[in-house]
Design a protein around this motif. Structure first.
Motif, PDB file in Angstrom:
ATOM      1  N   VAL A 563       1.434  -7.494 -17.042  1.00 46.12           N
ATOM      2  CA  VAL A 563       2.304  -7.979 -15.976  1.00 46.12           C
ATOM      3  C   VAL A 563       3.755  -7.729 -16.382  1.00 46.12           C
ATOM      4  N   THR A 564       4.167  -6.474 -16.320  1.00 47.97           N
ATOM      5  CA  THR A 564       5.536  -6.093 -16.601  1.00 47.97           C
ATOM      6  C   THR A 564       6.342  -6.120 -15.308  1.00 47.97           C
ATOM      7  N   TYR A 565       7.641  -5.794 -15.432  1.00 50.44           N
ATOM      8  CA  TYR A 565       8.465  -5.740 -14.228  1.00 50.44           C
ATOM      9  C   TYR A 565       7.965  -4.647 -13.284  1.00 50.44           C
ATOM     10  N   GLY A 566       7.579  -3.498 -13.861  1.00 48.15           N
ATOM     11  CA  GLY A 566       7.032  -2.437 -13.022  1.00 48.15           C
ATOM     12  C   GLY A 566       5.747  -2.857 -12.341  1.00 48.15           C
ATOM     13  N   PHE A 567       4.914  -3.607 -13.070  1.00 44.81           N
ATOM     14  CA  PHE A 567       3.664  -4.072 -12.471  1.00 44.81           C
ATOM     15  C   PHE A 567       3.950  -5.029 -11.321  1.00 44.81           C
ATOM     16  N   LEU A 568       4.918  -5.939 -11.494  1.00 41.64           N
ATOM     17  CA  LEU A 568       5.234  -6.871 -10.418  1.00 41.64           C
ATOM     18  C   LEU A 568       5.804  -6.140  -9.211  1.00 41.64           C
ATOM     19  N   ALA A 569       6.587  -5.067  -9.465  1.00 36.82           N
ATOM     20  CA  ALA A 569       7.098  -4.287  -8.337  1.00 36.82           C
ATOM     21  C   ALA A 569       5.951  -3.616  -7.580  1.00 36.82           C
ATOM     22  N   ASN A 570       5.004  -3.048  -8.336  1.00 37.23           N
ATOM     23  CA  ASN A 570       3.839  -2.454  -7.673  1.00 37.23           C
ATOM     24  C   ASN A 570       2.992  -3.511  -6.979  1.00 37.23           C
ATOM     25  N   LEU A 571       2.897  -4.683  -7.604  1.00 36.30           N
ATOM     26  CA  LEU A 571       2.130  -5.771  -6.984  1.00 36.30           C
ATOM     27  C   LEU A 571       2.744  -6.182  -5.656  1.00 36.30           C
ATOM     28  N   GLU A 572       4.072  -6.190  -5.596  1.00 35.01           N
ATOM     29  CA  GLU A 572       4.733  -6.527  -4.332  1.00 35.01           C
ATOM     30  C   GLU A 572       4.416  -5.487  -3.262  1.00 35.01           C
ATOM     31  N   LYS A 573       4.413  -4.207  -3.657  1.00 32.43           N
ATOM     32  CA  LYS A 573       4.101  -3.162  -2.681  1.00 32.43           C
ATOM     33  C   LYS A 573       2.663  -3.297  -2.178  1.00 32.43           C
ATOM     34  N   ILE A 574       1.737  -3.492  -3.124  1.00 28.82           N
ATOM     35  CA  ILE A 574       0.336  -3.594  -2.719  1.00 28.82           C
ATOM     36  C   ILE A 574       0.115  -4.803  -1.819  1.00 28.82           C
ATOM     37  N   SER A 575       0.671  -5.947  -2.222  1.00 36.16           N
ATOM     38  CA  SER A 575       0.466  -7.161  -1.425  1.00 36.16           C
ATOM     39  C   SER A 575       1.129  -7.042  -0.051  1.00 36.16           C
ATOM     40  N   ALA A 576       2.326  -6.445  -0.019  1.00 31.50           N
ATOM     41  CA  ALA A 576       2.982  -6.268   1.282  1.00 31.50           C
ATOM     42  C   ALA A 576       2.163  -5.355   2.183  1.00 31.50           C
ATOM     43  N   SER A 577       1.589  -4.302   1.601  1.00 28.13           N
ATOM     44  CA  SER A 577       0.757  -3.408   2.409  1.00 28.13           C
ATOM     45  C   SER A 577      -0.508  -4.111   2.893  1.00 28.13           C
ATOM     46  N   ILE A 578      -1.115  -4.921   2.021  1.00 26.29           N
ATOM     47  CA  ILE A 578      -2.337  -5.630   2.426  1.00 26.29           C
ATOM     48  C   ILE A 578      -2.039  -6.605   3.560  1.00 26.29           C
ATOM     49  N   ILE A 579      -0.921  -7.340   3.421  1.00 29.00           N
ATOM     50  CA  ILE A 579      -0.577  -8.308   4.477  1.00 29.00           C
ATOM     51  C   ILE A 579      -0.311  -7.593   5.796  1.00 29.00           C
ATOM     52  N   THR A 580       0.466  -6.503   5.716  1.00 26.66           N
ATOM     53  CA  THR A 580       0.816  -5.788   6.951  1.00 26.66           C
ATOM     54  C   THR A 580      -0.411  -5.131   7.578  1.00 26.66           C
ATOM     55  N   LEU A 581      -1.224  -4.470   6.750  1.00 20.11           N
ATOM     56  CA  LEU A 581      -2.423  -3.825   7.283  1.00 20.11           C
ATOM     57  C   LEU A 581      -3.389  -4.853   7.855  1.00 20.11           C
ATOM     58  N   HIS A 582      -3.491  -6.012   7.190  1.00 20.34           N
ATOM     59  CA  HIS A 582      -4.377  -7.053   7.728  1.00 20.34           C
ATOM     60  C   HIS A 582      -3.865  -7.558   9.072  1.00 20.34           C
ATOM     61  N   THR A 583      -2.548  -7.704   9.214  1.00 21.60           N
ATOM     62  CA  THR A 583      -1.991  -8.134  10.503  1.00 21.60           C
ATOM     63  C   THR A 583      -2.276  -7.098  11.579  1.00 21.60           C
ATOM     64  N   ILE A 584      -2.171  -5.823  11.216  1.00 23.03           N
ATOM     65  CA  ILE A 584      -2.445  -4.760  12.184  1.00 23.03           C
ATOM     66  C   ILE A 584      -3.916  -4.777  12.590  1.00 23.03           C
ATOM     67  N   THR A 585      -4.809  -4.940  11.601  1.00 22.28           N
ATOM     68  CA  THR A 585      -6.241  -4.973  11.929  1.00 22.28           C
ATOM     69  C   THR A 585      -6.588  -6.164  12.810  1.00 22.28           C
ATOM     70  N   GLU A 586      -5.934  -7.307  12.582  1.00 16.11           N
ATOM     71  CA  GLU A 586      -6.168  -8.456  13.457  1.00 16.11           C
ATOM     72  C   GLU A 586      -5.715  -8.140  14.886  1.00 16.11           C
ATOM     73  N   ASP A 587      -4.563  -7.466  14.997  1.00 19.46           N
ATOM     74  CA  ASP A 587      -4.077  -7.096  16.325  1.00 19.46           C
ATOM     75  C   ASP A 587      -5.043  -6.110  16.994  1.00 19.46           C
ATOM     76  N   LEU A 588      -5.545  -5.137  16.234  1.00 20.23           N
ATOM     77  CA  LEU A 588      -6.494  -4.184  16.800  1.00 20.23           C
ATOM     78  C   LEU A 588      -7.797  -4.865  17.217  1.00 20.23           C
ATOM     79  N   THR A 589      -8.241  -5.811  16.405  1.00 20.17           N
ATOM     80  CA  THR A 589      -9.470  -6.533  16.743  1.00 20.17           C
ATOM     81  C   THR A 589      -9.309  -7.322  18.036  1.00 20.17           C
ATOM     82  N   SER A 590      -8.143  -7.946  18.187  1.00 22.93           N
ATOM     83  CA  SER A 590      -7.915  -8.699  19.435  1.00 22.93           C
ATOM     84  C   SER A 590      -7.865  -7.788  20.652  1.00 22.93           C
ATOM     85  N   ARG A 591      -7.489  -6.519  20.439  1.00 17.06           N
ATOM     86  CA  ARG A 591      -7.435  -5.557  21.544  1.00 17.06           C
ATOM     87  C   ARG A 591      -8.747  -4.790  21.691  1.00 17.06           C
ATOM     88  N   SER A 592      -9.729  -5.089  20.828  1.00 18.47           N
ATOM     89  CA  SER A 592     -11.036  -4.398  20.843  1.00 18.47           C
ATOM     90  C   SER A 592     -10.872  -2.904  20.590  1.00 18.47           C
TER      91      SER A 592
END
Length: 927
Positions: A563-592
């Motif tokens: 868990v270095t500074y570089g790892f935390l920076a990558n962790l932020e990118k991965i988590s931000a992508s997961i949150i955003t992609l999950h929000t998009i998938t929820e929106d797509l699911t609601s639209r069928s």
């Protein structure tokens, strides 16, 4: 038979003498009581023993599968044995009736034995005096010579001649004698008495044979007779191991060894003397180790050793104050020889109460050192403990092999340690203090000190090292996360039921973090457990008492979990992508809308971010211009925390007809890039973390669809494109410099989706822009382009009429567009109104002009009444065909083709503006 009387009775029965004589009484005999046992105790013990054996017999008979005959035989044997014991007791009871007499007999027997010992000692002492007096003989004294010497003080030659010393031996005689002895010894050991295997290493020199036993002793022996069967004599004896080598023996001990050694040589020969000296050396070595161990107790090993000697075995217990496990000690003693080998010193190691049989403790018999022996055993014990810790941690993902380093030393446990890497920047060394056996952790710290204390209180609690790793790792993660702008949520406490549901059971510590700018419901959860670190994107909600978790998405982490500074920076990118992609998938699911997450095709192995695939036909129904797949890819994360997403797609057909203009697409709209040759396009979105892009994506795709349609229309009309972007398209519909148009489409800043038509300021179509925009939004670009090309000649002719300088015009001209295909031209001075309308006949377009005052025209709605209007009588020659041109006369009007309408406009204008007789004189007045 008369009984013998004791001395006391003899004195008592002696004849009485007159009172004048002295009466001598014998002293009382010493009464012997040592070793006496009460008869009652013996009887009680016998009765108790008989009862116990009877009970054992009954129990064994009940549980055994023996036959009745065997059981009876065992009962009889038991009864016979018990009967013998009681018969013996009966005999003792019978003798006990005369216990006092028996006791007196015992006292007398002991007294007589003591007298006999005194007699023997007297005889032995007289013999010793006689033996020693043989060396005390001296010559008879010479009184005459003594008187003369004492009187004169001088001794004459005649006196000294009486004491002539023997002649001294010469060197040659000495060498000859020693050589003869050497020869006799060599012949004896070669032919007559070969030395045993233990004495194979010997040398003969100076009249003696020196036998050497490695790391034990050297002994010199010689002979006193030429007879090969005569006795060998021990001349000298030396120890051949340190620290005893070279140390002088006490004179009495040396004489004792020589005396006993000669006795052994006389009776048992070389084998006997080897066994005698070998046993002496082993015993002496144990005593030396014993003395060294006691010296250690006076130094730094004080209160940490226990030393005990049992016969010829030295026991040294170490780590006496260590808590927890069983005791540990070593036993140094004599091991019996096997396979013809002599006995030797050996070490038996008891480690934590159990004998160690798979490890042989090295003992240096050449240089004895109790401290080195103890340090070697402690080093082996330290290695065993540290290896056990490493083997216990090896299966855990928390400690990969690269994070553990074991260094061991064979004799010095100070150089034995287990290095554990807790975090990328922090590591500890686990050591064991050799004297006390306590654990020590380096580098010291507050957490390390507390863990070290708990381990030393109970050494079996090695799991405290895991706890230390968890605490250090959690502390470092939180400190680095704070420095990078993360918020550590200490108040979040998850319910136990949800904890078991969403997190592994081995999780021990949890850390909740949130990036600034994120929604309050999204956090990153870091779990620390025996299986290693685990990272999750969690959606939490605050409850009245605790927090609830509604969603927990594992974060894929590749490689070592540092868990270095570089790892935390990558962790932020991965988590931000997961949150955003999950929000998009929820929106797509609601639209069928059909969608699917697949592994990313990017080459960065540190960021395992999936790609989202969307079915195009499900997102944009009834659209057949694109292939049926859209790929949403996470690109980067800005400094402000916004996510950059790219949506990639491809059109069904290539857009090569755009030519070089395709380069303008990306330059004009930085969020969209287009590749005309392949038809591929990419749309970039910059959105906050957790925001959906589906609505703007649909709007962008609609723009692309519109662009494709517009480009197809322009291509169909073979018009050159001047500018192409995702929101605007410009084209030229004539060679005239002002015959250009630009269409903007898509939502603007005010969310207005209406398409706009943009014309240059001097465009001939500026007068009908409003009608063209309405047609653009209702009928599409194709109708507009067609209208532009069809109306261009007419409007250019109108422009030419209006462009005539005012001093050259003889009439006021007004042109009123009523629609794209209908224009009203009014000549005020001539009071004539003409209608120009676009007609279609037999799929051919033409412009039709007629007088608005004609009844057919006057009846149409929207035309001002014909009162006050006069008919355009001046145009009858044109209507009737008297004037010929590129048009067709229709009696009440005229028709011309689209391209030839300009000539008709000029001809009509010329006829209407032709001067009328009688008005030439009035014109100046009106002017």
């Amino acid at each position: 038979m008369p009984q013998a009387m004791t001395p006391t009775e003899e004195v008592a029965k002696a004849p009485t003498k007159p009172n004048t004589t002295l009466e001598i009484r014998a002293p009382p005999l010493p009464h012997i009581t040592m070793g006496f046992v009460p008869l009652s105790l013996l009887i009680n013990r016998l009765v108790q023993n008989s009862h116990n054996k009877l009970v054992e017999l009954i129990d064994s008979l009940q549980g055994s599968g023996q036959s009745d005959g065997e059981k009876k035989l065992r009962i009889i044997e038991h009864m016979q044995e018990t009967r013998k014991q009681f018969i013996k007791v009966l005999v003792l009871v019978t003798w006990a009736k005369n216990a006092s007499a028996v006791s007196e007999v015992i006292d007398l027997k002991v007294y007589l034995d003591s007298r006999q010992d005194v007699f023997h000692k007297v005889v032995w002492n007289l013999y010793e005096v006689r033996r020693k007096m043989s060396y005390a003989r001296v010559p008879n004294p010479d009184l005459d010579t003594a008187v003369q010497v004492l009187s004169t003080g001088v001794a004459t030659n005649s006196m000294t001649r009486r004491y002539v010393p023997p002649p001294p031996l010469s060197s040659t005689e000495i060498l000859k004698t020693l050589s003869n002895i050497n020869t006799l010894l060599a012949l004896r050991f070669s032919l007559h008495s070969p030395p045993p295997p233990y004495f194979k290493d010997y040398t003969i020199s100076s009249g003696r044979a020196t036998f050497k036993v490695e790391h034990e002793f050297e002994v010199d022996m010689s002979i006193g007779d030429e007879d090969p069967t005569s006795q060998l004599y021990l001349i000298d004896f030396r120890l051949a191991f340190e620290p005893a080598a070279g140390a002088p023996f006490p004179e009495n001990l040396k004489n004792e060894i020589e005396g006993r050694g000669n006795t052994v040589l006389k009776s048992k020969g070389l084998e006997g003397i080897h066994d005698f000296l070998h046993d002496f050396c082993l015993t002496h070595k144990i005593n030396i180790l014993m003395r060294q161990a006691h010296e250690m107790l006076q130094g730094r090993w004080t209160e940490n050793l226990r030393i005990q000697q049992i016969k010829r075995t030295l026991v040294i217990q170490y780590w006496t104050n260590r808590a927890g496990e069983g005791k540990s000690w070593i036993e140094v003693g004599v091991k019996r020889g096997v396979a013809g080998k002599p006995s030797r010193l050996g070490v038996r190691w008891m480690r934590e109460g159990k004998e160690v049989k798979d490890v042989e403790v090295p003992l240096n018999i050449a240089v004895l050192s109790a401290e080195e022996l103890l340090k070697t055993v402690i080093a082996l014990h330290t290695k065993w403990i540290l290896t056990g810790i490493r083997d216990r941690f090896s299966p855990l993902p928390l400690f990969p092999p690269s994070s553990m380093q074991l260094n061991t030393h064979p004799t010095d446990s100070f150089n034995s340690f287990l290095k554990l890497r807790l975090t990328p920047s922090r590591a500890i060394k686990v050591l064991i203090e050799p004297i006390t056996g306590r654990f020590a952790l380096q580098k010291p710290g507050l957490l390390a000190s507390s863990v070290e204390g708990r381990i030393n209180q109970q050494p079996g609690q090695i799991a405290e090292l895991l706890k230390l790793k968890f605490l250090v790792l959690q502390e470092e993660i939180e400190s680095r996360a704070r420095s990078m702008g993360w918020e550590i949520l200490k108040m979040v406490v998850v319910r136990k039921e949800e904890f078991k549901t969403f997190f592994p059971p081995t999780t021990r510590y949890m850390t909740f973090m949130r990036r600034q700018g994120w929604s309050k419901e999204w956090v990153i959860t870091i779990g620390l457990g025996d299986t290693g670190e685990c990272f999750y994107v969690s959606r939490i909600h605050e409850a009245p008492q605790q927090w609830t978790v509604s969603l927990n998405i594992p974060i894929p982490v590749n490689g070592a979990l540092d868990v270095t500074y570089g790892f935390l920076a990558n962790l932020e990118k991965i988590s931000a992508s997961i949150i955003t992609l999950h929000t998009i998938t929820e929106d797509l699911t609601s639209r069928s809308v059909q969608h699917q997450l697949k592994p990313s095709k990017t080459a960065d192995t540190k960021l395992i971010i999936p790609d989202l695939y969307i079915r195009f036909s499900s997102l944009i129904p009834r659209a057949n211009w694109g292939i049926d797949a859209l790929r949403v890819t996470f690109q980067s994360l800005s400094d402000s925390g916004a996510c950059t997403l790219t949506v990639c797609g491809r059109t069904a057909e290539a857009m090569t007809h755009l030519g070089v203009v395709g380069k303008d697409i990306a330059s004009a709209d930085s969020d969209v890039s287009f590749h005309p040759q392949t038809g591929s396009y990419a749309i970039r979105f910059i959105v906050p973390v957790g925001e959906s892009i589906i609505d703007p994506l649909i709007e962008k795709l609609s723009r692309i669809e519109t662009l494709i349609k517009f480009v197809a229309v322009i291509r169909r009309f073979q018009l050159p494109c001047l500018h192409v972007s995702l929101g605007r398209i410009g084209f030229k519909y004539s060679n005239d410099a002002h015959s250009t148009a630009e269409v903007s489409f898509g939502a603007d800043d005010n969310n207005d989706t209406k398409m706009r038509l943009h014309l240059p300021p001097r465009s001939p179509h500026a007068r009908i822009k409003h009608f063209l925009e309405n047609s653009l939004n209702t009928s599409g670009l194709e109708i507009v382009v067609m209208a532009l090309t069809v109306t261009l000649p007419l409007l250019l002719a109108f422009t030419d009429l209006e462009s005539t300088p005012p001093n050259q015009r003889d009439d006021a001209l007004f042109i009123l567009p009523r629609n794209v295909d209908w224009y009203r031209v009014e000549y005020r001075l001539a009071n004539v109104v003409l209608d120009w309308r676009l007609k279609c006949r037999k799929s051919v377009l033409y412009w039709y002009v007629q007088d608005a005052a004609v009844a057919g025209a006057e009846s149409e709605r929207g035309v001002r009444g014909g009162e006050g209007r006069r008919k355009a009588e001046m145009l009858k020659p044109l209507w009737c065909g008297e004037i010929e041109g590129e048009w067709e006369a229709l009696k009440i009007g005229a028709a011309a083709g689209v391209r030839g309408v300009g000539a008709l406009v000029k001809a009509v204008d010329a006829l209407v503006r032709r001067p009328i007789p009688g008005q030439q004189q009035q014109q100046p007045q009106q002017a």
